[in-house]
Design an enzyme around this catalytic site. Sequence first.
Site, short mmCIF file in Angstrom:
data_model
loop_
_atom_site.label_atom_id
_atom_site.label_comp_id
_atom_site.label_asym_id
_atom_site.label_seq_id
_atom_site.Cartn_x
_atom_site.Cartn_y
_atom_site.Cartn_z
CE LYS A 444 -3.06 -2.88 2.57
NZ LYS A 444 -2.20 -3.79 3.34
CD1 TRP A 449 -3.79 -1.08 -1.91
CD2 TRP A 449 -5.11 -2.66 -2.82
NE1 TRP A 449 -4.74 -1.43 -0.98
CE2 TRP A 449 -5.56 -2.39 -1.51
CE3 TRP A 449 -5.79 -3.60 -3.57
CZ2 TRP A 449 -6.65 -3.06 -0.94
CZ3 TRP A 449 -6.87 -4.27 -3.01
CH2 TRP A 449 -7.29 -4.00 -1.71
#
Length: 551
Positions: A444, A449
């Site tokens: 993250k 992501w």
Amino acid sequence: MLSTMQDVPLLISRILTHGARIHGSSRVTTWTGEGAPQRRTFAEIGGRTAQLAHALREDLGVEGDDRVATLMWNNAEHVEAYFAIPSMGAVLHTLNLRLPAEQLVWIVNHAADRVVIANGSLLPLLAPLLPHLPTVEHVVVSGPGDRTLLADAHARVHEYEDLIAGKPTDYDWPELDERTAASMCYTSGTTGDPKGVVYSHRSIYLHSMQVNMAQSMGLTDQDTSLIVVPQFHVNAWGLPHATFMTGVNMLMPDRFLQPGPLAEMIESEKPTHAAAVPTIWQGLLAELTVKPRDVTSLTQVTIGGSACPPALMSAFDDLGMRVCHAWGMTETSPLGTIARPPAQVVGLPEEFAYRLTQGRFPAGVEARLSGPGGERLPWDGESAGELEVRGPWIAGAYYNGPGGEVLRPADKFSEDGWLKTGDVGTISPDGFLTLTDRAKDVIKSGGEWISSVELENALMAHPAVAEAAVVAVPDDRWGERPLATVVLKEGADADFETLRAFLAEEGKIAKWQLPERWTIVEAVPKTSVGKFDKKVLRRRYAEGALDITQL
Ligand code: AMP
């Protein structure tokens, strides 16, 4: 209105008697390392299975839902145990011989196993554990190995062959409820205690039929399947049961899982199909490069357990071994998806991309994607969320010890009973799943992501790279950033700048996703079932045990 159909329970004993009678001449061949392999027909296995059940009941007193564990490689005796134990109504408990000793002890005690059937070659592993296994009353030993290691055991020790010798070769298998427990397998659980998944006769029966469908593995009695995936790991992907339904010959490697012996058994026994995790195939590929062998018989390879790197798939394609990628878990028996490309792309360039996905859900497995707030995400090929599944061979709970309530942890099961897989990915409008990460491995970075799997696959496509694992490491500015750990091929040389440039080439990886932290490792640490153990890498990084280059 009730149906007018017969209600015949779906039992393992029915798979056994079908295979032994209808496909009596099909064979289980077990590799012995030196000399001729051991060969046994399904008819012989059927007879010996009945003998084993008699021995377990009459000599060892196994009754009810007693747990009988196996600590064995893939071999004919393990197949006999697979059928005898559930068919007589007891519960087969396959033990993962690669687990650390403490976990094995915990698992045997938790399942309260009464009997352990062990291969002689595994006695050095079992003997020191036995004093900590008070529920184990009997140890049955099969195959070569030093029995004196069990000299001080509290349990009674038996020879497998002596025990079954002279027993009747038929058995009046009980008509069980198809929902009763047939076998159990503990997840390799990287966090918390291992969790026991208990399969029913019904779930195994239905799963075996799915494995046999043409859209899945689709094998027939003209095939021989080299079953490398261990029988202690999710029932060897259901293959021993599925093959008994259709008469597929089994080629069992026993303890000879190194690339050399595997190449040798392929050349001499000529299997048409094989099943294993990617790491096994990476090893075989390296072996074949150094020492080419005739592997032309092998035209279908099922790969799962972790993502199949694209470079591996193309290399196998070049060798005439067509890879079929599949996804599953201990909790899903394991067949959850399988990547057969849709008819309209076969032969077109898009086909390869379809084959690299985790595949489509077979009939019987329903799926949905859940976003960070629990919201349902569309199947648009872009929205990434946690995969949830349900179906007749998907676990709905974990075992909680004899007589105990089952466990349904909220992080594993939704309120409405779906399994939360912990795998993150997308599903395309035509139903193909692409996993981008484990929920706990995704990186993250700055609120976005980064898929560790995508970076690994791109790195492993570089000719100098043997293996690569990417993990999230803490970063002051971005929260987390990727750390690339790379294993170079023997004699190969590549600096990090080159590898980074390779990743950036042709827009393979977005610029902001490129790792700035790099390290060379001798080998990527692996879990007991051969998957990258990223937990160990993260710990080594945190302890400062890795030599990091910052670009
Ligand atoms: P296990 O229960 O030990 O078999 O582990 C199941 C996990 O392995 C899944 O939840 C996935 O994270 C991973 N896995 C299995 N097959 C694949 C695949 N084809 N691609 C990516 N990950 C996979």
